[in-house]
Design a protein around this motif. Structure first.
Motif, PDB file in Angstrom:
ATOM      1  N   GLY A 210       0.844  -1.342  -0.102  1.00  0.00           N
ATOM      2  CA  GLY A 210      -0.091   0.101  -0.123  1.00  0.00           C
ATOM      3  C   GLY A 210       0.690   1.216   0.059  1.00  0.00           C
ATOM      4  N   LYS A 211       2.018   0.982  -0.200  1.00  0.00           N
ATOM      5  CA  LYS A 211       2.984   2.296  -0.160  1.00  0.00           C
ATOM      6  C   LYS A 211       3.961   2.537  -1.295  1.00  0.00           C
ATOM      7  CE  LYS A 211       3.383   2.733   4.804  1.00  0.00           C
ATOM      8  NZ  LYS A 211       4.341   2.909   5.997  1.00  0.00           N
ATOM      9  N   GLN A 212       4.344   3.705  -1.559  1.00  0.00           N
ATOM     10  CA  GLN A 212       5.093   3.907  -2.727  1.00  0.00           C
ATOM     11  C   GLN A 212       6.689   3.296  -2.501  1.00  0.00           C
ATOM     12  OE1 GLN A 212       5.108   8.195  -3.857  1.00  0.00           O
ATOM     13  NE2 GLN A 212       3.415   7.706  -5.047  1.00  0.00           N
ATOM     14  N   ARG A 213       7.208   2.707  -3.615  1.00  0.00           N
ATOM     15  CA  ARG A 213       8.604   2.426  -3.421  1.00  0.00           C
ATOM     16  C   ARG A 213       9.496   3.501  -3.021  1.00  0.00           C
ATOM     17  NH1 ARG A 213      11.277  -0.902  -8.615  1.00  0.00           N
ATOM     18  NH2 ARG A 213       8.911  -1.904  -8.020  1.00  0.00           N
ATOM     19  N   GLU A 214      10.386   3.201  -2.019  1.00  0.00           N
ATOM     20  CA  GLU A 214      11.292   4.241  -1.553  1.00  0.00           C
ATOM     21  C   GLU A 214      12.830   3.828  -1.350  1.00  0.00           C
ATOM     22  OE1 GLU A 214      10.038   4.930   2.587  1.00  0.00           O
ATOM     23  OE2 GLU A 214      10.821   2.643   3.045  1.00  0.00           O
ATOM     24  N   LEU A 215      13.591   4.814  -1.484  1.00  0.00           N
ATOM     25  CA  LEU A 215      15.077   4.628  -1.408  1.00  0.00           C
ATOM     26  C   LEU A 215      15.396   4.009   0.052  1.00  0.00           C
ATOM     27  CD1 LEU A 215      17.932   6.428  -2.802  1.00  0.00           C
ATOM     28  CD2 LEU A 215      17.841   6.096  -0.449  1.00  0.00           C
ATOM     29  N   VAL A 216      16.086   2.912  -0.041  1.00  0.00           N
ATOM     30  CA  VAL A 216      16.964   2.449   1.200  1.00  0.00           C
ATOM     31  C   VAL A 216      18.164   2.907   1.204  1.00  0.00           C
ATOM     32  CG1 VAL A 216      17.407   0.370   2.605  1.00  0.00           C
ATOM     33  CG2 VAL A 216      15.156   0.295   1.266  1.00  0.00           C
TER      34      VAL A 216
END
Length: 115
Positions: A42-48
């Motif tokens: 349910g969330k956007q892809r994010e940088l790790v």
């Protein structure tokens, strides 16, 4: 053809560790910036985390001090050491490679942190 293949995901309890690997082929690995991203339900892809060809690293604030990105150019592999895992780290983790204007993605590996 460029291929990025992630491995190392799984189910762990809070506080435990995992090491993800991403094996690259079809790309000049040593000349590529590499990164790990994640996408929770349910969330956007994010940088790790990212690492340049020269070894400079960058981390999301949420993982600083807990995760470490590294690369082995001899093995065409980038790693993500994840310590002190939290339930909010649960996500599909994707490997990313960038060289010039080209961006490549792996298919992802699922990490689940749950008691």
């Amino acid at each position: 053809q460029v291929q990025l293949v992630e491995s190392g995901g799984g189910l762990v309890q809070p506080g435990e560790s995992l090491r993800l690997s991403c094996a690259a082929s079809g790309i000049i690995f040593s000349d590529s910036a590499m990164g790990w991203y994640r996408q929770a339900p349910g969330k956007q892809r994010e940088l790790v985390a990212t690492i340049t060809s020269g070894g400079t690293t960058n981390y999301a604030d949420s993982v600083k001090g807990r995760f470490t990105i590294s690369r082995d150019n001899a093995k065409n592999t980038v790693y993500l050491q994840m310590n002190s895992l939290k339930p909010e780290d649960t996500a599909v983790y994707y490997c990313n490679a960038v060289r010039w204007a080209y961006i490549y993605w792996g298919k992802g590996t699922l990490v689940t942190v749950s008691s």
